[in-house]
Design a protein around this motif. Structure first.
Motif, PDB file in Angstrom:
ATOM      1  N   VAL A  37      36.756  29.459  36.428  1.00  0.00           N
ATOM      2  CA  VAL A  37      36.569  30.905  36.462  1.00  0.00           C
ATOM      3  C   VAL A  37      37.249  31.509  37.697  1.00  0.00           C
ATOM      4  CG1 VAL A  37      34.854  32.743  36.505  1.00  0.00           C
ATOM      5  CG2 VAL A  37      34.453  30.728  35.142  1.00  0.00           C
ATOM      6  N   VAL A  38      37.286  30.758  38.811  1.00  0.00           N
ATOM      7  CA  VAL A  38      38.017  31.244  39.989  1.00  0.00           C
ATOM      8  C   VAL A  38      39.483  31.466  39.622  1.00  0.00           C
ATOM      9  CG1 VAL A  38      38.872  30.604  42.280  1.00  0.00           C
ATOM     10  CG2 VAL A  38      36.494  30.189  41.699  1.00  0.00           C
ATOM     11  N   PHE A  69      40.681  31.998  36.674  1.00  0.00           N
ATOM     12  CA  PHE A  69      40.708  33.145  35.766  1.00  0.00           C
ATOM     13  C   PHE A  69      40.621  34.455  36.553  1.00  0.00           C
ATOM     14  CE2 PHE A  69      38.285  36.116  33.032  1.00  0.00           C
ATOM     15  CZ  PHE A  69      39.174  36.209  31.972  1.00  0.00           C
ATOM     16  N   SER A  70      39.729  34.489  37.562  1.00  0.00           N
ATOM     17  CA  SER A  70      39.589  35.710  38.369  1.00  0.00           C
ATOM     18  C   SER A  70      40.886  36.032  39.098  1.00  0.00           C
ATOM     19  CB  SER A  70      38.488  35.563  39.417  1.00  0.00           C
ATOM     20  OG  SER A  70      37.343  35.027  38.862  1.00  0.00           O
ATOM     21  N   ILE A 112      43.068  37.844  36.797  1.00  0.00           N
ATOM     22  CA  ILE A 112      42.644  39.242  36.632  1.00  0.00           C
ATOM     23  C   ILE A 112      43.159  40.067  37.813  1.00  0.00           C
ATOM     24  CG2 ILE A 112      40.637  40.767  36.491  1.00  0.00           C
ATOM     25  CD1 ILE A 112      40.937  39.110  34.052  1.00  0.00           C
ATOM     26  N   GLY A 113      43.045  39.497  39.017  1.00  0.00           N
ATOM     27  CA  GLY A 113      43.500  40.208  40.203  1.00  0.00           C
ATOM     28  C   GLY A 113      44.990  40.486  40.172  1.00  0.00           C
ATOM     29  N   ILE A 153      47.085  40.453  37.592  1.00  0.00           N
ATOM     30  CA  ILE A 153      47.493  41.337  36.493  1.00  0.00           C
ATOM     31  C   ILE A 153      47.156  42.788  36.833  1.00  0.00           C
ATOM     32  CG2 ILE A 153      47.059  41.939  34.090  1.00  0.00           C
ATOM     33  CD1 ILE A 153      46.554  38.959  33.584  1.00  0.00           C
ATOM     34  N   SER A 154      45.972  42.997  37.429  1.00  0.00           N
ATOM     35  CA  SER A 154      45.602  44.388  37.706  1.00  0.00           C
ATOM     36  C   SER A 154      46.469  44.969  38.820  1.00  0.00           C
ATOM     37  CB  SER A 154      44.122  44.499  38.047  1.00  0.00           C
ATOM     38  OG  SER A 154      43.888  43.900  39.288  1.00  0.00           O
ATOM     39  N   LEU A 155      46.958  44.125  39.730  1.00  0.00           N
ATOM     40  CA  LEU A 155      47.810  44.649  40.805  1.00  0.00           C
ATOM     41  C   LEU A 155      49.239  44.875  40.346  1.00  0.00           C
ATOM     42  CD1 LEU A 155      46.780  42.664  43.980  1.00  0.00           C
ATOM     43  CD2 LEU A 155      46.649  45.113  43.632  1.00  0.00           C
ATOM     44  N   ARG A 172      56.929  46.753  30.858  1.00  0.00           N
ATOM     45  CA  ARG A 172      56.947  47.137  29.448  1.00  0.00           C
ATOM     46  C   ARG A 172      58.204  46.556  28.815  1.00  0.00           C
ATOM     47  NH1 ARG A 172      52.919  48.204  30.680  1.00  0.00           N
ATOM     48  NH2 ARG A 172      51.742  50.095  31.091  1.00  0.00           N
ATOM     49  N   GLN A 230      46.905  36.200  28.129  1.00  0.00           N
ATOM     50  CA  GLN A 230      45.556  36.690  28.477  1.00  0.00           C
ATOM     51  C   GLN A 230      44.523  36.107  27.526  1.00  0.00           C
ATOM     52  OE1 GLN A 230      44.963  40.870  29.023  1.00  0.00           O
ATOM     53  NE2 GLN A 230      46.834  41.111  30.204  1.00  0.00           N
ATOM     54  N   VAL A 231      44.895  36.074  26.223  1.00  0.00           N
ATOM     55  CA  VAL A 231      43.976  35.503  25.236  1.00  0.00           C
ATOM     56  C   VAL A 231      43.742  34.026  25.555  1.00  0.00           C
ATOM     57  CG1 VAL A 231      43.655  35.006  22.788  1.00  0.00           C
ATOM     58  CG2 VAL A 231      44.713  37.150  23.484  1.00  0.00           C
ATOM     59  N   SER A 249      41.453  33.513  28.595  1.00  0.00           N
ATOM     60  CA  SER A 249      40.054  33.742  28.235  1.00  0.00           C
ATOM     61  C   SER A 249      39.521  32.599  27.382  1.00  0.00           C
ATOM     62  CB  SER A 249      39.909  35.047  27.446  1.00  0.00           C
ATOM     63  OG  SER A 249      40.550  36.084  28.112  1.00  0.00           O
ATOM     64  N   VAL A 303      38.327  29.424  29.283  1.00  0.00           N
ATOM     65  CA  VAL A 303      37.003  29.576  29.905  1.00  0.00           C
ATOM     66  C   VAL A 303      35.919  29.531  28.831  1.00  0.00           C
ATOM     67  CG1 VAL A 303      35.528  31.129  31.217  1.00  0.00           C
ATOM     68  CG2 VAL A 303      37.927  30.909  31.825  1.00  0.00           C
TER      69      VAL A 303
END
Lengths: 326, 501
Positions: free
Chosen positions: A156-157, A159-160, A163-164, A166-168, A173, A252-253, A256, A259
């Motif tokens: 999960v670390v 995975f987190s 998330i970090g 990708i969001s940054l 596109r 991304q799929v 997820s 996990v």
């Protein structure tokens, strides 16, 4: 002899670290970090911790070097002049170092069989795990079964982290032909070599993934190695083609799913009347259950690590290409 | 079936929900799902608290491996109490965030926000529930990474440097904790907390173990923003999205305070930490400086979020002060303030987020005249602000009362006076904002017709917390009972085998 090798390796480690501090050329620093990781991997081998060495080599020297180079492509390769005073940081580092040396004064003798770490929980892992878990590689038994909850947490670390990143950074596109120059299309030798070597890397990753029960290896290393194959593909053939093979959305799929697969084993064992992640309940024979459980959770780890590493590379690389276009 | 797994559910639920939320993608769906899961976790936390108060402790062996070979989850009154606060605040903040993040986070990042929030919740619950020192570090990593992500999600670009600063400091803190745990493992060969305690006790002043203690204490102090290691906190809280600040301010640092309590009381033992190493004196000195220095800093800021951030560092000072008194009442005051401060700061930051939602700024000038334009929001801010000050009939008074009682028990008159003196500074920094809201006119650049109350989904969680501030300020039986039994529990010695799984 082992002591001598350790001392030599540690001295080289210290030299590398000192060089990293004083060099201003960040490209060379990244290379030195790779060397640092390989040296640590060698020390781990010398300590008979081959699983750790394997991870250090593949993650520390392999994928992190690629990611740091990706960062350099975005930020430039020379270090900025530091205007801050270095008195306070130096003081903090000195105190920390002194504390660590102070701690060694009462340390148990190095490598002695009577040390607490060899006398308390470890004997059960060594004596009982072949009967209870049934794997020849005890490291995998501890990692995936006795302390399987930690490994779920580590997954999960990872995975987190995705998330970090990708969001940054996000992903570019996809627009056809907006980057005419992506990859190394004119380098014919590289293209041919890559085509030959990529299947072999993937094959090796699968071997490491499914052989982790018997020898060094497992999901973490396998995921990183498989990601390296796709990173090589993206570097040589360009990001648009790599996106066509595995799209960022699909990654991304996958991240997820890995996990969920791991946690799903835990839920299934709960539904069979056991505790969370109790692999004994997965099959009629507890040892077979342990085997299934470890196989599946290692697969979950591998999938997540692969997807996350490749996602992070995609995110970095699309930034590089975006800044090239502008 | 769920009954027997109650101890594991606060971790498992958000942990599994986080990747699912990412897969759901669309904002409204992921919002509903994340809120539902967080709500379930708070129901579980409530059940756990009741069970812990009646049975003493619950033990859960993950993977079916008995401790110390496997990882144990262990619920007692102390962590169940904090867990209830964390999960409840998480649920309320998630309800609140549906509208709040519309103005502060770009639309395509909303599902990432909910995923990161659930990861953070899973990490915080894991830290609270686990009975294993290394497992605690793993969950600390999850919550920290998720926290850095949450801070960096704001549209305001300044959040990036704040998040980076937070990341560097937080990573140093986590590494220090890891070094400390490693040193302990070297001397004991175990990672289970109770087993560690039993095996540390026979060593008399081992340098390795004392260094381990030092590393853990410094690492946790960075995480809980103890003065002077708090420098990462004000910028992070100022520039993060309001919903994130409301969540972090009322949970993340509180969980770090819990970690400090757990390491001192359960692992190292009061005797060793306070009577031999005299860490209570260091903690007390730092706590008092934190209360005054940071309350003063709060009075001179112009950004209201920064004011509240400095106020948070000062309030953490009160919690540490309670711990440093080394008495059942002192620890109880610290624990009850963890819970109460979550209620106050949650409500305050939600109100500030509501102001940003309408006015688009959180500068103290933006608060002018809002008492008329946004009466419900400003009333909520005022009541929660009175609670920070410690006015009777609010939870803030309850915290201060027990803290002063604990100080007077030991005849520490000066300390009691200092606690009350800190409240006076709170009057100043809260008063400035209330004065702007009620006694100044709306600034000319704003159209009075635009500035109206925020949507119900923002008001409802805010007022839930405000009502809780008053309710637990009047009926103190639940919180004091939980905090007292948690404190008494922590002062006893426990053995690994005493609870059957």
């Amino acid at each position: 002899m082992a002591e001598f090798i350790n001392l030599a390796l540690l001295a080289m480690l210290a030299l590398t670290a000192l060089r990293v501090i004083f060099l201003k050329d960040l490209f060379a620093v990244v290379m030195l970090f790779g060397i640092y990781s390989f040296l640590s991997a060698l020390i781990f081998v010398n300590l008979d911790a081959v699983d750790v060495a394997f991870t250090e080599a593949s993650v520390g020297a392999g994928i992190s070097t690629v990611l740091m180079l990706g960062t350099l492509a975005l930020t430039g390769r020379t270090e900025k002049e530091n205007k801050h005073s270095s008195v306070l940081p130096l003081l903090v580092v000195t105190v920390t170092g002194a504390a660590l040396i102070y701690a060694t004064l009462d340390m148990p003798p190095f490598g002695h069989p009577d040390n607490p770490i060899h006398q308390h929980v470890a004997p059960r892992y060594i004596e009982e795990s072949p009967k209870e878990v049934g794997l020849p590689n005890m490291v995998t038994s501890v990692l995936a079964s006795y302390r399987g909850f930690d490994t779920l947490g580590e997954t999960v670390v990872v995975f987190s982290a995705a998330i970090g990143v990708i969001s940054l950074l996000g992903f570019r596109r996809r627009e056809e032909n907006d980057t005419p120059k992506s990859g190394l299309k004119e380098h014919h030798v590289l293209r041919v070599v890559a085509k030959i070597i990529i299947p072999l890397i993937i094959l090796f990753a699968l071997y490491v993934q499914f052989h982790g029960d018997f020898g060094p290896g497992g999901g973490f290393q396998a995921g990183v190695i498989a990601a390296a194959a796709f990173i090589l593909y993206a570097l040589v053939f360009g990001l648009p083609l790599a996106f066509a093979v595995i799209s960022p959305k699909f990654l991304q799929v996958m991240a997820s799913f890995g996990v969920l697969l791991y946690a799903g084993v835990g839920l299934y064992s709960m539904s069979q009347g056991g505790q969370f992640l109790d692999y004994n309940k997965l099959a009629a024979d507890p040892v077979a259950g342990q085997h299934y459980g470890i196989l599946i959770i290692e697969l979950g780890v591998g999938i997540t690590v692969f997807a996350v590493m490749l996602s992070i590379f995609y995110a970095f690389d699309s930034q590089v290409e975006r800044s090239n276009v502008q | 079936m769920l009954e027997q797994h109650l101890a594991a559910l606060p971790i498992i639920l958000p942990l599994i929900a986080a990747p699912l939320t990412l897969l759901l993608g669309r904002s409204i769906l992921s919002w509903g799902f994340a809120t539902f899961v967080s709500g379930c976790a708070s129901v579980v936390a409530w059940q756990l608290l009741l069970a812990a108060l009646s049975n003493g402790a619950l033990s859960y062996a993950v993977g079916g491996w008995p401790p110390p070979w496997g990882i144990e989850l262990r619920i007692d009154a102390a962590n169940a109490f904090v867990l209830l606060a964390v999960t409840t605040i998480s649920t309320l903040v998630l309800i609140y965030s549906k509208d709040s993040i519309q103005k502060e986070i770009e639309a395509h990042k909303h599902s990432l926000y909910f995923t990161a929030h659930l990861l953070c919740l899973a990490g915080l619950s894991g830290i609270l529930v686990t009975g294993d020192a290394f497992n605690l570090f793993v969950f600390l990593e999850i919550s920290s990474l998720a926290t850095y992500t949450l801070v960096s999600l704001a549209s305001d670009r300044r959040c990036l440097t704040s998040a980076f600063r937070y990341l560097v400091m937080g990573t140093i803190g986590a590494t220090f904790i890891l070094i400390g745990v490693g040193l302990l493992y070297m001397k004991t060969g175990t990672l289970n907390m109770l087993d560690l305690a039993n095996r540390i006790a026979p060593y008399e002043s081992s340098r390795t173990i004392n260094t381990g203690l030092a590393f853990v204490m410094v690492g946790v102090s960075i995480k809980l923003a103890l003065f002077p290691l708090h420098m990462w906190l004000p910028p992070a809280y100022t520039h993060a999205p309001s919903a994130v600040t409301a969540f972090l301010a009322s949970t993340a640092t509180k969980v770090a305070v819990y970690v400090m309590i757990r390491f001192i009381f359960t692992i190292f033992g009061v005797e060793h930490v306070f009577h031999e190493m005299n860490i209570d004196l260091i903690l007390m000195a730092l706590a008092i400086v934190a209360i005054f220095k940071c309350s003063y800093m709060a009075t001179v800021q112009s950004n209201v979020k920064t004011v509240l951030a400095y106020s948070s560092v000062a309030q953490i000072g009160y919690m540490i002060l309670g711990i440093s008194l080394v008495s059942v009442t002192g620890l109880m005051a610290g624990l009850i303030h963890i819970f109460n401060h979550a209620l106050m700061k949650g409500a305050l930051f939600m109100a500030v987020g509501a102001v940003f939602y309408r006015v688009g700024s959180v500068d103290i000038k933006a608060f002018r005249g809002l008492g008329k334009q946004m009466p419900l929001t400003m009333a909520a801010f005022t009541i929660a602000g009175l609670s920070i000050i410690g006015v009777p009939l609010t939870v803030g008074f309850v915290s201060k009362w027990y803290l002063v009682t604990a100080a007077l028990e030991q005849n520490q008159w000066i300390l009691a006076a200092l606690v009350l003196g800190g409240s006076l500074l709170a009057v100043v920094y809260i008063g400035r904002i209330i004065e702007a809201a009620y006694f100044q006119d709306l600034s000319d650049t704003l159209d009075p017709n635009d500035i109206k109350e925020v949507p119900l989904l923002m008001l409802a969680p805010m007022w839930t917390l405000v009502i809780a501030n008053i309710y637990f300020g009047i009926d103190t039986s639940i919180t004091t009972e939980a905090a007292t039994s948690a404190s008494e529990w922590l002062f006893q010695n426990h053995n690994l085998q005493e609870v059957s799984p």
